[in-house]
Scaffold this motif. Structure first.
Motif: not given
Length: 258
Positions: A183-202
């Motif tokens: 839930r949290d990491i998906t929300r982070a991706i929605q806010l910053e969809p160009k951040n590669p670290e968030f996709y890696n974490d999810r």
């Protein structure tokens, strides 16, 4: 305005410039060089400005702080701490404590970092990013509950703080709370969809849930955004092994360097 008036005005401006103390001129030159990332040049100007004895106490503190920032940018962390120490002695601003704490965290001196973050918060309790920084230091010490508490406060102050969401999601994951992590990491991706670290974490969370196709998409997205992203590439390779039936024990294949 005639030429005589123009020449008189130019002469007046030159007099004003000449009246500026040499130390302040060096300080201004240092700021310009630092903005351009001409760090060697900026250091030379800051050195002259600091040694001039002509800067006010507040400006001298800024000069030490800014020189410390250059030491950080160039990887000289212990030199940075020395300069942050001087800035804090001259003018103990919350930001200076936070910056010194960030360097201490880089050096894995987490207790010192937490003390500095706490002092920064004491002096200004409204800065979400300082709570985020302290939360990460608590996480690195293994105190997940204190970590989550700080991320909660960061998000109370700034509900759209993507990094705090990703960080809290990661700590949830480390606690075994995978759905909360997603839930949290998906929300982070929605806010910053160009951040590669968030996709890696999810992707890591999805891989641990054995949602391999979704995880693969996230690792691929991370690599498309940052082709030299070593961690994402390693995680993708682990995922391919897992899809081929290689047994991977949960939480054992994660890059705990994060």
């Amino acid at each position: 305005m005639g030429w005589n008036e123009i020449l008189g005005f130019i002469f007046f401006i030159q007099l004003c410039i000449a009246a500026v103390p040499l130390g302040l001129k060096e300080f201004q030159a240092a700021l310009n060089s630092q903005y351009k990332k001409s760090y060697d040049e900026a250091l030379e100007h800051y050195n002259k400005a600091i040694d001039s004895g002509e800067l006010s106490r507040e400006t001298l503190a800024i000069a030490y702080n800014n020189r410390a920032d250059i030491w950080v940018a160039t990887g000289h962390y212990y030199k940075a701490i020395i300069d942050y120490n001087e800035a804090i002695k001259l003018n103990p601003q919350p930001d200076y404590f936070n910056r010194r704490g960030m360097v201490e965290a880089k050096l894995e001196e987490y207790d010192k970092a937490i003390r500095d973050y706490s002092e920064s918060i004491k002096r200004n309790p409204t800065l979400a990013f300082v709570y985020n920084n302290r939360g990460w230091a608590y996480y690195k010490k293994g105190d997940f509950n204190a970590s989550i508490k700080d991320f909660n406060e960061a998000l109370r102050l700034n509900p759209n703080y993507a990094l705090a969401l990703d960080n809290r999601g990661w700590v949830f994951f480390r606690k075994g709370l995978r759905e909360e992590a997603l839930r949290d990491i998906t929300r982070a991706i929605q806010l910053e969809p160009k951040n590669p670290e968030f996709y890696n974490d999810r992707g890591i969370v999805l891989m641990d849930l054995e949602k391999f196709d979704e995880a693969l998409r996230d690792f691929d997205t991370a690599l498309s955004l940052k082709p030299d992203y070593t961690e994402a590439l390693k995680n993708k390779e682990r995922l391919i092994k897992a899809k081929k039936g290689v047994r991977l024990e949960r939480l054992k294949f994660i890059n705990f360097g994060k």
